[in-house]
Enzyme design. Structure first.
Site, short mmCIF file in Angstrom:
data_model
loop_
_atom_site.label_atom_id
_atom_site.label_comp_id
_atom_site.label_asym_id
_atom_site.label_seq_id
_atom_site.Cartn_x
_atom_site.Cartn_y
_atom_site.Cartn_z
N GLU A 194 0.84 -1.19 0.00
CA GLU A 194 0.00 0.00 0.00
C GLU A 194 0.87 1.24 0.00
O GLU A 194 1.77 1.37 0.84
CB GLU A 194 -0.90 0.04 1.24
CG GLU A 194 -2.01 -0.98 1.25
CD GLU A 194 -2.99 -0.74 2.39
OE1 GLU A 194 -4.18 -1.00 2.19
OE2 GLU A 194 -2.57 -0.30 3.49
N CYS A 195 0.65 2.12 -0.93
CA CYS A 195 1.33 3.41 -1.03
C CYS A 195 2.85 3.20 -0.98
O CYS A 195 3.44 2.75 -1.96
CB CYS A 195 0.85 4.35 0.06
SG CYS A 195 1.19 6.10 -0.30
#
Length: 446
Positions: free
Chosen positions: A336-337
């Site tokens: 994530e990210c």
């Protein structure tokens, strides 16, 4: 029937008015009195929550009316606040500021959460350069929505006793309670960087700082008065079926979770749900060049600050080799990210230097070309991945400054913002490896 201990919400008319200072000071001050204080953060914030955890001595949890269903919110409030003496929520932005469109249980504003829970608001006002106007602002906030109760006000940035004498009579006239007031104090500042406050784990002398926050608030504020205004959550009391509420299934049985200063952004409610469902969390540190556990059945790389540690991550050969070995075996890996960027080919730091990453996805990102990406995301999965099955709708939030230089894998999601407009964020998947720029918060209520 689910029950909840008393709670209240610390809010403000705008960002930067001092609600974090007041919330942290109240949490630590009440905890010093021997109360079991449950901290919460309104909205999709990791950094404030980490400070709450240190201040109160209990893990903070996010409550988000846009991304979370009512059942999820009731579950979290009942579980976390049910065994405590007092719940304190730090609001987000201005009291009534939310997303452009409705989400699962509201628009994500502090007011939406206050109305849903029935918890009163303690309003923080920065009165620098004001006298009677502060009472007008408080009156406007108190009367703007009938379903939001403003219990009283704490004043910040009071210049002198004379300044307070010019402010207080107006509050008495309009019938808005003053819980207290405090002045300018450089010791109440916390260090910041581009995504907000510097993380709690990186903040020098964090306990000493929080003790000072508590000292200031305890001396300036009527703590007994603040506590007396707290109320039980009507959402939790009304949710008799909360114990049967569906939970987000863990992505695997043995989850290797990256956890260090470069990978720290994961919502506590997700970890709690995974553990409650019987999953085992296996933490490891990429910055210490630790590979994920070879016996795991999924790897989860949260967001954080890989751009600040790009050189160390590029040199973490055991970490990268461990990821590649698991990917070759077909073990699911999701980022994530920041975690997504580390799964890519390379990351360019703010000085323009490229650092090779794991190469499991085609993504190339740069912080030399900064561009803000911020907002809620409603995503429909196009393919199976650790976030869920293809066709599922999930809710999350995106906040970063990275630019995409290139990508080439199959898209993972079809993504829209809070207003329903399509956004470029499509994530990526290659085999068992996947990633998104947005952080997953909750699934769609069924």
């Amino acid at each position: 029937m689910a029950v909840s201990r008393p709670g209240l919400i610390v809010a403000a008319p705008r960002s930067g008015a001092g609600k974090t200072t007041v919330a942290l000071g109240l949490m630590r001050a009440f905890a010093r009195r021997g109360l079991a204080v449950q901290p919460f953060k309104c909205g999709p914030d990791y950094i404030d929550s980490a400070f709450h955890t240190v201040a109160a001595g209990r893990p903070s949890c996010n409550l988000d009316t846009w991304a979370m269903s009512e059942r999820t919110l009731a579950e979290l409030v009942s579980r976390d606040a049910g065994s405590t003496d007092l719940a304190i929520v730090e609001g987000v932005m201005g009291l009534f500021d939310g997303a452009a469109g409705d989400g699962q249980a509201g628009r994500g504003s502090t007011a939406d959460l206050a109305a849903l829970l029935g918890w009163p608001v303690v309003l923080v006002l920065d009165v620098a350069g004001q006298t009677e106007t502060a009472a007008a602002i408080a009156t406007g906030c108190a009367g703007y929505r009938a379903d939001v109760v403003v219990a009283g006000v704490i004043l910040n940035n009071v210049a002198s006793p004379r300044h307070l004498d010019l402010i207080a009579p107006a509050f008495a006239r309009v019938g808005v309670r003053l819980f207290g007031a405090f002045g300018r104090d450089e010791g109440l500042a916390l260090p910041q960087r581009h995504l907000g406050l510097v993380q709690a784990v990186e903040t020098a002398e964090i306990d000493r700082r929080l003790e000072h926050f508590a000292d200031v608030i305890a001396a300036a504020v009527d703590l007994d008065g603040v506590r007396s205004c707290a109320r039980a959550s009507r959402l939790a009391m009304a949710s008799a079926t909360v114990d049967a509420a569906p939970v987000v299934s863990p992505p695997g049985q043995r989850i290797a979770l990256a956890q260090d200063q470069a990978f720290s952004f994961i919502y506590p409610h997700l970890l709690a749900r995974w553990r409650e469902a019987g999953a085992e969390i296996l933490p490891f540190s990429p910055l210490a060049d630790q590979p994920p556990d070879a016996g795991c059945d999924v790897v989860w790389l949260p967001g954080g600050y890989p751009e600040l540690h790009a050189g160390a991550l590029a040199a973490a050969n055991r970490f990268h080799d461990g990821l590649r070995a698991l990917a070759a075996r077909g073990v699911s890996i999701h980022g994530e990210c920041g975690g997504y960027m580390v799964l890519g080919q390379g990351l360019v730091d703010q000085l323009g230097r490229r650092h090779a990453m794991s190469g499991l996805l085609a993504l190339e990102t740069s912080f030399a070309q900064r561009r803000l990406h911020l907002g809620y995301r409603r995503a429909r999965l196009q393919r199976d991945c650790p976030l869920g099955a293809a066709g599922s709708e999930i809710f999350g939030h995106e906040f970063h400054f990275a630019s995409v230089l290139s990508s080439g894998d199959e898209p993972l999601v079809e993504c829209r913002d809070a207003a329903g407009e399509a956004v470029p964020e499509a994530g990526a998947r290659r085999g068992a490896v996947s990633g998104t720029f947005f952080h997953f918060i909750d699934g769609q209520q069924t």
